[in-house]
Design an enzyme around this catalytic site. Structure first.
Site, mmCIF file in Angstrom:
data_model
loop_
_atom_site.group_PDB
_atom_site.id
_atom_site.type_symbol
_atom_site.label_atom_id
_atom_site.label_comp_id
_atom_site.label_asym_id
_atom_site.label_seq_id
_atom_site.Cartn_x
_atom_site.Cartn_y
_atom_site.Cartn_z
ATOM 1 N N ASP A 1 -5.480 0.285 -5.781
ATOM 2 C CA ASP A 1 -5.793 -0.232 -4.456
ATOM 3 C C ASP A 1 -7.265 -0.643 -4.348
ATOM 4 O O ASP A 1 -8.129 0.155 -3.980
ATOM 5 C CB ASP A 1 -5.434 0.835 -3.425
ATOM 6 C CG ASP A 1 -5.531 0.337 -2.000
ATOM 7 O OD1 ASP A 1 -6.160 -0.722 -1.787
ATOM 8 O OD2 ASP A 1 -4.989 0.997 -1.113
ATOM 9 N N GLN B 1 -1.694 3.481 -5.085
ATOM 10 C CA GLN B 1 -3.027 3.976 -4.714
ATOM 11 C C GLN B 1 -4.066 3.815 -5.812
ATOM 12 O O GLN B 1 -5.212 3.484 -5.551
ATOM 13 C CB GLN B 1 -2.952 5.436 -4.268
ATOM 14 C CG GLN B 1 -2.635 5.545 -2.780
ATOM 15 C CD GLN B 1 -2.467 6.967 -2.303
ATOM 16 O OE1 GLN B 1 -2.540 7.898 -3.096
ATOM 17 N NE2 GLN B 1 -2.219 7.133 -1.027
ATOM 18 N N TYR C 1 -1.026 -0.112 8.452
ATOM 19 C CA TYR C 1 -2.021 -0.995 9.057
ATOM 20 C C TYR C 1 -1.905 -1.011 10.574
ATOM 21 O O TYR C 1 -0.917 -0.563 11.140
ATOM 22 C CB TYR C 1 -1.797 -2.436 8.568
ATOM 23 C CG TYR C 1 -2.219 -2.667 7.156
ATOM 24 C CD1 TYR C 1 -3.552 -2.607 6.793
ATOM 25 C CD2 TYR C 1 -1.281 -2.978 6.173
ATOM 26 C CE1 TYR C 1 -3.936 -2.843 5.493
ATOM 27 C CE2 TYR C 1 -1.656 -3.218 4.871
ATOM 28 C CZ TYR C 1 -2.983 -3.152 4.541
ATOM 29 O OH TYR C 1 -3.375 -3.393 3.258
ATOM 30 N N ARG D 1 0.848 -1.208 0.000
ATOM 31 C CA ARG D 1 0.000 0.000 0.000
ATOM 32 C C ARG D 1 0.875 1.247 0.000
ATOM 33 O O ARG D 1 0.923 2.003 0.964
ATOM 34 C CB ARG D 1 -0.975 -0.072 1.155
ATOM 35 C CG ARG D 1 -1.886 -1.268 0.913
ATOM 36 C CD ARG D 1 -2.938 -1.383 1.915
ATOM 37 N NE ARG D 1 -4.152 -0.723 1.481
ATOM 38 C CZ ARG D 1 -5.275 -0.754 2.183
ATOM 39 N NH1 ARG D 1 -5.307 -1.360 3.323
ATOM 40 N NH2 ARG D 1 -6.349 -0.160 1.736
ATOM 41 N N SER E 1 -9.032 -0.214 -0.910
ATOM 42 C CA SER E 1 -9.538 1.126 -0.592
ATOM 43 C C SER E 1 -10.798 1.452 -1.383
ATOM 44 O O SER E 1 -11.775 1.951 -0.822
ATOM 45 C CB SER E 1 -8.476 2.191 -0.894
ATOM 46 O OG SER E 1 -7.424 2.068 0.015
HETATM 47 P P1 NAD Z 1 -8.060 -2.240 7.679
HETATM 48 O O1 NAD Z 1 -9.281 -2.578 6.899
HETATM 49 O O2 NAD Z 1 -6.955 -3.231 7.769
HETATM 50 O O3 NAD Z 1 -8.515 -1.847 9.188
HETATM 51 C C1 NAD Z 1 -9.529 -0.909 9.440
HETATM 52 C C2 NAD Z 1 -9.184 -0.072 10.635
HETATM 53 O O4 NAD Z 1 -9.279 -0.833 11.834
HETATM 54 C C3 NAD Z 1 -7.785 0.513 10.617
HETATM 55 O O5 NAD Z 1 -7.853 1.916 10.695
HETATM 56 C C4 NAD Z 1 -7.144 -0.078 11.867
HETATM 57 O O6 NAD Z 1 -6.208 0.804 12.484
HETATM 58 C C5 NAD Z 1 -8.346 -0.316 12.754
HETATM 59 N N1 NAD Z 1 -8.115 -1.256 13.859
HETATM 60 C C6 NAD Z 1 -7.418 -2.425 13.855
HETATM 61 N N2 NAD Z 1 -7.451 -2.983 15.083
HETATM 62 C C7 NAD Z 1 -8.190 -2.163 15.883
HETATM 63 C C8 NAD Z 1 -8.582 -2.195 17.242
HETATM 64 N N3 NAD Z 1 -8.204 -3.190 18.059
HETATM 65 N N4 NAD Z 1 -9.353 -1.183 17.710
HETATM 66 C C9 NAD Z 1 -9.752 -0.176 16.901
HETATM 67 N N5 NAD Z 1 -9.402 -0.087 15.607
HETATM 68 C C10 NAD Z 1 -8.623 -1.057 15.103
HETATM 69 O O7 NAD Z 1 -7.434 -0.903 7.179
HETATM 70 P P2 NAD Z 1 -7.626 -0.086 5.814
HETATM 71 O O8 NAD Z 1 -8.815 0.774 5.933
HETATM 72 O O9 NAD Z 1 -7.538 -0.982 4.646
HETATM 73 O O10 NAD Z 1 -6.316 0.818 5.826
HETATM 74 C C11 NAD Z 1 -5.757 1.294 7.000
HETATM 75 C C12 NAD Z 1 -4.786 2.406 6.673
HETATM 76 O O11 NAD Z 1 -3.804 1.982 5.714
HETATM 77 C C13 NAD Z 1 -5.402 3.626 6.015
HETATM 78 O O12 NAD Z 1 -6.142 4.428 6.847
HETATM 79 C C14 NAD Z 1 -4.135 4.287 5.494
HETATM 80 O O13 NAD Z 1 -3.445 4.957 6.514
HETATM 81 C C15 NAD Z 1 -3.338 3.116 5.035
HETATM 82 N N6 NAD Z 1 -3.528 2.987 3.586
HETATM 83 C C16 NAD Z 1 -2.532 3.374 2.772
HETATM 84 C C17 NAD Z 1 -2.734 3.310 1.388
HETATM 85 C C18 NAD Z 1 -1.688 3.741 0.428
HETATM 86 O O14 NAD Z 1 -0.797 4.495 0.794
HETATM 87 N N7 NAD Z 1 -1.747 3.249 -0.816
HETATM 88 C C19 NAD Z 1 -3.905 2.816 0.876
HETATM 89 C C20 NAD Z 1 -4.904 2.428 1.753
HETATM 90 C C21 NAD Z 1 -4.686 2.497 3.102
#
Ligand code: NAD
Length: 371
Positions: A125, A122, A223, A117, A128
């Protein structure tokens, strides 16, 4: 080169590419073959594909002749895919045995949920683009099930307070859920273990509830990571305070490759108001509540718990449009300017998303899961 688009299994309404994405491939001399009715549920009938240069071919013809095959799911892919290159979302960390089977068939498998990621990735992705839809639909589903209003009303017949929404996990789905719930007029509280999301939550009008001592996730590529017992206990106490007041809970917390953390106990559900609704987007990896059942709605002591991790598929037109755009961007890495299939493994995105090649599981994390 021939690129084949397969019709997905009956539970799936999306398609890997909409007709609008064909032009970019055909311009490169790629022949695009589509299984009959592949785009039907995404409101893209066969003649739309044909008009834009696609060719409608039977499933067998595609499987025998295509060099590259698009199929989101791996569930009903036939054994005859031997030696083919396929692209989809196969959750290899949860299906290591299937990956071993596919490696044995000399298939080259790209699973887009394993793309690193990075900023460059992006535009490809799929996690997302689909999570964004799931977060939006989670709020709409909750609003439909809730026996109350979302917005505040002051009327001659009396006043209605705004609904209270609690969101656990402020990743892509959670942030979209905050924005959608706020647009509908709810008051929103949010938990996440990653303190860096606090500003985004506040900017969307949510209240971020902090729990001290979260594990450092700075080396986990954006993550979350698993938390200590002490943190989990402190977090549970704070969630218990918020949940008793909430009308709706939307849970999205995930840890890649692991069972989803259980954040809502049976006792917490029992503390909620009658008629409250929980939407659990982490249902397919075990669920964020103790009671979640995947692909089911259950009711426990007057609280409905809706377990669904594939809500994006309930909006198949835009979900396919965005998924297809992600796939098209990824295909630019695999198809050269003359339309030939290339596999440039020196590219970190190609390497990172490739699970099996040349008869082996090439992804290190997946390989470790297979004895
Ligand atoms: P995900 O679906 O893996 O998780 C969803 C959310 O659950 C995350 O925000 C995580 O911190 C939260 N979580 C996990 N355990 C938890 C707990 N015990 N209590 C409360 N919350 C908890 O995550 P996602 O939405 O696919 O992506 C997470 C992050 O990854 C994004 O917000 C971003 O920062 C990053 N990301 C980067 C890119 C990129 O740069 N290409 C793309 C997508 C996401």
């Amino acid at each position: 080169m021939i690129l084949g688009i397969l019709k997905e299994p009956s539970f799936e309404k999306r398609v890997s590419l909409l007709p609008e994405s064909l032009a970019a491939l055909i311009k490169k001399n790629v022949q695009v073959w589509i299984e009959p009715n592949a785009g039907l549920y995404a409101f893209s009938p066969d003649d739309e594909y044909s008009k834009l240069g696609g060719q409608i071919k039977s499933r067998d013809e595609i499987i025998q002749n295509a060099n590259l095959i698009l199929s989101m799911h791996g569930d009903d892919l036939p054994g005859s895919l031997k030696s083919k290159t396929i692209i989809g979302v196969y959750q290899p960390l949860f299906q290591p045995q299937l990956m071993r089977e596919w490696a044995g068939k000399m298939m080259t498998v790209f699973s887009l949920d394993m793309l690193p990621r990075t900023t460059r990735a992006q535009s490809m992705d799929v996690l997302s683009s689909q999570a964004n839809i799931a977060g939006y639909k989670a709020v709409l589903a909750a609003a439909n099930m809730l026996p109350r209003y979302f917005p505040m009303f002051i009327t001659a017949a009396g006043s209605i307070p705004p609904a209270k929404v609690l969101i656990l996990g402020a990743g892509v789905a959670g942030l979209q859920a905050i924005a959608t719930a706020r647009r509908l007029g709810a008051v929103v509280e949010v938990f996440d273990t990653r303190p860096q999301v606090k500003e985004e939550v506040l900017s969307l009008g949510g209240k971020f509830i902090e729990v001290e001592g979260a594990a450092d996730a700075s080396s986990a590529g954006g993550y979350a990571v698993e938390q200590s017992e002490g943190f989990q206990q402190r977090q549970k106490e704070k969630i218990a305070e918020s949940i008793a007041k909430a009308d709706i809970v939307i849970t999205t917390a995930q840890i890649p490759g692991k069972r989803a953390p259980v954040l809502v106990s049976k006792d917490m559900v029992e503390s909620m108001k009658l008629g409250s609704v929980i939407i659990d987007l982490a249902a397919s990896t075990g669920g964020n509540t103790e009671l979640t059942e995947n692909n089911k709605t259950i009711t426990h002591e007057g609280v409905a718990i809706y377990g669904d991790s594939s809500l994006a598929a309930s909006m198949p037109v835009d979900a396919s449009k965005l998924y297809g755009k992600n796939v098209l961007n990824f295909l630019q890495l695999l198809i050269d300017k003359d339309g030939n299939l290339i596999l440039p493994f020196e590219d970190e995105l190609v390497k990172g998303s490739c699970i099996t090649h040349n008869g082996e599981i090439v992804n290190e994390r997946v390989r470790q899961l297979v004895p």
